[in-house]
Design a protein around this motif. Structure first.
Motif, PDB file in Angstrom:
ATOM      1  N   ARG A  51       0.868  -2.539   6.888  1.00 56.75           N
ATOM      2  CA  ARG A  51      -0.079  -1.433   6.722  1.00 56.75           C
ATOM      3  C   ARG A  51      -0.483  -1.393   5.261  1.00 56.75           C
ATOM      4  O   ARG A  51       0.347  -1.580   4.374  1.00 56.75           O
ATOM      5  CB  ARG A  51       0.584  -0.101   7.058  1.00 56.75           C
ATOM      6  CG  ARG A  51       0.942   0.061   8.471  1.00 56.75           C
ATOM      7  CD  ARG A  51       1.554   1.442   8.685  1.00 56.75           C
ATOM      8  NE  ARG A  51       2.095   1.493  10.012  1.00 56.75           N
ATOM      9  CZ  ARG A  51       3.290   1.950  10.308  1.00 56.75           C
ATOM     10  NH1 ARG A  51       4.063   2.432   9.373  1.00 56.75           N
ATOM     11  NH2 ARG A  51       3.705   1.952  11.547  1.00 56.75           N
ATOM     12  N   LEU A  52      -1.758  -1.131   5.036  1.00 57.76           N
ATOM     13  CA  LEU A  52      -2.244  -1.001   3.668  1.00 57.76           C
ATOM     14  C   LEU A  52      -3.112   0.236   3.540  1.00 57.76           C
ATOM     15  O   LEU A  52      -3.812   0.614   4.485  1.00 57.76           O
ATOM     16  CB  LEU A  52      -3.049  -2.236   3.250  1.00 57.76           C
ATOM     17  CG  LEU A  52      -2.276  -3.540   3.092  1.00 57.76           C
ATOM     18  CD1 LEU A  52      -3.237  -4.697   2.823  1.00 57.76           C
ATOM     19  CD2 LEU A  52      -1.249  -3.435   1.970  1.00 57.76           C
ATOM     20  N   ARG A  53      -3.069   0.822   2.375  1.00 60.45           N
ATOM     21  CA  ARG A  53      -3.958   1.940   2.075  1.00 60.45           C
ATOM     22  C   ARG A  53      -5.314   1.383   1.660  1.00 60.45           C
ATOM     23  O   ARG A  53      -5.447   0.221   1.281  1.00 60.45           O
ATOM     24  CB  ARG A  53      -3.348   2.790   0.958  1.00 60.45           C
ATOM     25  CG  ARG A  53      -2.051   3.444   1.398  1.00 60.45           C
ATOM     26  CD  ARG A  53      -1.402   4.202   0.299  1.00 60.45           C
ATOM     27  NE  ARG A  53      -2.210   5.385   0.006  1.00 60.45           N
ATOM     28  CZ  ARG A  53      -1.856   6.316  -0.865  1.00 60.45           C
ATOM     29  NH1 ARG A  53      -0.730   6.213  -1.541  1.00 60.45           N
ATOM     30  NH2 ARG A  53      -2.634   7.355  -1.084  1.00 60.45           N
ATOM     31  N   PHE A  54      -6.319   2.247   1.703  1.00 57.70           N
ATOM     32  CA  PHE A  54      -7.675   1.855   1.343  1.00 57.70           C
ATOM     33  C   PHE A  54      -7.708   1.224  -0.048  1.00 57.70           C
ATOM     34  O   PHE A  54      -8.307   0.165  -0.255  1.00 57.70           O
ATOM     35  CB  PHE A  54      -8.603   3.078   1.396  1.00 57.70           C
ATOM     36  CG  PHE A  54     -10.036   2.759   1.116  1.00 57.70           C
ATOM     37  CD1 PHE A  54     -10.901   2.437   2.144  1.00 57.70           C
ATOM     38  CD2 PHE A  54     -10.532   2.768  -0.186  1.00 57.70           C
ATOM     39  CE1 PHE A  54     -12.232   2.137   1.891  1.00 57.70           C
ATOM     40  CE2 PHE A  54     -11.850   2.468  -0.448  1.00 57.70           C
ATOM     41  CZ  PHE A  54     -12.705   2.159   0.595  1.00 57.70           C
ATOM     42  N   THR A  55      -7.060   1.877  -1.008  1.00 51.92           N
ATOM     43  CA  THR A  55      -7.090   1.369  -2.390  1.00 51.92           C
ATOM     44  C   THR A  55      -6.401   0.017  -2.500  1.00 51.92           C
ATOM     45  O   THR A  55      -6.828  -0.824  -3.291  1.00 51.92           O
ATOM     46  CB  THR A  55      -6.427   2.367  -3.361  1.00 51.92           C
ATOM     47  OG1 THR A  55      -5.121   2.699  -2.882  1.00 51.92           O
ATOM     48  CG2 THR A  55      -7.263   3.630  -3.494  1.00 51.92           C
ATOM     49  N   GLU A  56      -5.366  -0.212  -1.702  1.00 52.33           N
ATOM     50  CA  GLU A  56      -4.695  -1.517  -1.726  1.00 52.33           C
ATOM     51  C   GLU A  56      -5.612  -2.598  -1.164  1.00 52.33           C
ATOM     52  O   GLU A  56      -5.697  -3.700  -1.715  1.00 52.33           O
ATOM     53  CB  GLU A  56      -3.400  -1.453  -0.919  1.00 52.33           C
ATOM     54  CG  GLU A  56      -2.346  -0.556  -1.532  1.00 52.33           C
ATOM     55  CD  GLU A  56      -1.164  -0.322  -0.615  1.00 52.33           C
ATOM     56  OE1 GLU A  56      -0.032  -0.342  -1.140  1.00 52.33           O
ATOM     57  OE2 GLU A  56      -1.371  -0.109   0.612  1.00 52.33           O
TER      58      GLU A  56
END
Length: 143
Positions: free
Chosen positions: A56-61
């Motif tokens: 899972r990744l955040r938008f900023t990542e």
């Protein structure tokens, strides 16, 4: 309307292909298969799907990992992939809100296909480079 063509604009299954290969892509703009291929084969979608493999990744990542993508284009890409059922968006109820993206089971099956494409590209990149150089030399001779 051409004889043998379905009246449903989004259905290309009823198209009469004559002697053509029935598994060849339908090139009509309103064909669902073409629309899905347009979505999953664009460069930003391919990169997002590749990055989300087993994590899972955040938008900023995601934005940090994808060189050259704008905030708007990444947002549009993620929304389209979510709409198609390939990416799951989870909003965590914290302040500020934390949003994570991950592949769905369906998205994971597409990742396997993308991996095959990348493997093919890696195996043939030298041949493609040689072909490009030869083409560029011929094009320069014409000018």
């Amino acid at each position: 309307m051409e004889e043998g063509t379905s009246k449903s604009p989004s259905n290309c299954a009823g198209t009469d292909h004559g002697d053509a290969d029935p598994f060849q892509w339908d090139t009509r703009e309103d064909c669902q298969v073409r629309q899905i291929l347009d979505r999953v084969a664009d460069k930003w979608s391919l990169l997002v799907i590749a990055l989300l493999e087993n994590r899972r990744l955040r938008f900023t990542e995601l934005r940090r990992e994808i060189d050259g993508v704008s905030q708007r284009m990444l947002t549009v890409t993620l929304r389209s992939l979510e709409r198609d059922g390939l990416v799951k968006r989870t909003v965590h109820p914290v302040v500020p809100p934390r949003v994570e993206y991950e592949l769905t089971t369906l998205g994971g099956t597409l990742h396997a296909t993308i991996r095959s494409l990348v493997t093919w590209t890696e195996a043939h990149q030298d041949e493609i480079a040689v072909a490009r150089e030869a083409y560029d030399r011929r094009a320069a001779e014409v000018v």
